[in-house]
Design a protein around this motif. Sequence first.
Motif, mmCIF file in Angstrom:
data_model
loop_
_atom_site.group_PDB
_atom_site.id
_atom_site.type_symbol
_atom_site.label_atom_id
_atom_site.label_comp_id
_atom_site.label_asym_id
_atom_site.label_seq_id
_atom_site.Cartn_x
_atom_site.Cartn_y
_atom_site.Cartn_z
ATOM 1 N N THR A 72 -12.382 10.206 47.762
ATOM 2 C CA THR A 72 -11.144 9.447 48.078
ATOM 3 C C THR A 72 -11.600 7.976 48.374
ATOM 4 O O THR A 72 -10.074 7.128 47.654
ATOM 5 C CB THR A 72 -10.753 9.539 50.304
ATOM 6 N N SER A 113 -16.664 10.759 50.020
ATOM 7 C CA SER A 113 -16.085 11.736 50.102
ATOM 8 C C SER A 113 -15.601 12.337 51.468
ATOM 9 O O SER A 113 -16.365 11.898 51.881
ATOM 10 C CB SER A 113 -16.396 12.692 48.668
ATOM 11 N N VAL A 114 -14.811 13.021 51.423
ATOM 12 C CA VAL A 114 -14.871 13.647 52.695
ATOM 13 C C VAL A 114 -14.890 15.037 52.544
ATOM 14 O O VAL A 114 -14.543 16.454 51.665
ATOM 15 C CB VAL A 114 -13.198 13.917 53.253
ATOM 16 N N PRO A 136 -16.211 9.720 56.070
ATOM 17 C CA PRO A 136 -16.316 10.350 54.816
ATOM 18 C C PRO A 136 -17.927 9.316 54.388
ATOM 19 O O PRO A 136 -18.608 8.539 55.719
ATOM 20 C CB PRO A 136 -15.636 9.005 54.902
ATOM 21 N N LYS A 190 -11.028 6.621 54.098
ATOM 22 C CA LYS A 190 -10.062 7.506 55.204
ATOM 23 C C LYS A 190 -8.298 7.079 54.983
ATOM 24 O O LYS A 190 -7.670 7.815 55.016
ATOM 25 C CB LYS A 190 -10.479 6.764 56.678
ATOM 26 N N ALA A 193 -7.996 9.638 52.028
ATOM 27 C CA ALA A 193 -7.208 11.282 52.450
ATOM 28 C C ALA A 193 -6.489 11.029 53.347
ATOM 29 O O ALA A 193 -5.704 11.772 52.899
ATOM 30 C CB ALA A 193 -8.835 11.106 53.685
#
Length: 226
Positions: A72, A113-114, A136, A190, A193
Motif C-alpha cells: 500500500t 504492506s498489509v 501494516p 493505512k 489500504a
Amino acid sequence: MAKPNKFIQKLMHAKTFAIRKSVVFALVGGLLLGSGGVLLFQWYNPKDAPQTSTINMSMIMSRIVNRNELVTASQDYTIVEKAGDQNKLFDFIEIPFTQNSFWYRYSGTIEASVDLSAATWDQKGEATIVVTLPEPTMQNTPDMNVSGVLEEHNNVLNPIHVEDVDAFQRDCIAKSNQQAETSGLLEQAKVNAQENLQGMFDVACGKGECKVEIEWIDSAAEMKAE
C-alpha cells in the motif's frame, strides 16, 4: 294480386339492404377495433418490474483476500555515511596509526504492506462491510546494484573486515526504517489500504453502492496479551 307481390318484393329488398348495411358496419367496426388493439399493444410498454438484488459483500471480500498481501505504500532511500574504527588497548586506549575508514552508500526501498490473509470482516447493514486488519508492516529491500563502498582507507595494522561492513549495513537498515516511520509511511499505508479496498468494491458493486470501514489491530500487542 300484383300489388301485394310488389309490396312483398319491396319489403324483402329493404330487409336485404338493411342486412347488408349491418354487415358492412360490423366489418368496418371489427377492422377499427382490431387495428386499435394492435396499435395499443405496440404503444403499451409496461415498466419493468423492479429488480431486487442483494450484494454479497462477503463473497467480494473473499476474492480480494485471495490476493493475499497488499502493498500500500513504498519509498526509496539512500544513505551515504563514513564509517571506521581504531584499535584500542583495553577497549579504551586508542592505538596510534591503526585508524581505518570507508565511505559507503546504502540504497534500497521500504514497502509498507498489509497482510490480507489475516483479514476478518463482518457486513454491517445492507451496504457496509467492516474489515479487521493487522497493522501494516515494513519490508526493507536493499538495492545492491547501487549500494557499495565509495571510498576506503584501509590499514594493514587494522584492516577493514567483512563484519564491519555488515554492522554498517544493519545500522543503515535501522536508520532507514526509523526515517520511514517518522515520515509517516505506515499511516500513509493505512490511507492507501482504505482507498484501495474501497476502489475494489466500487468496481464490483458500483461507485457509492458499498462502503468499506477498516479496524486496525496491533498483532504484536495481541500476541503479548495472549
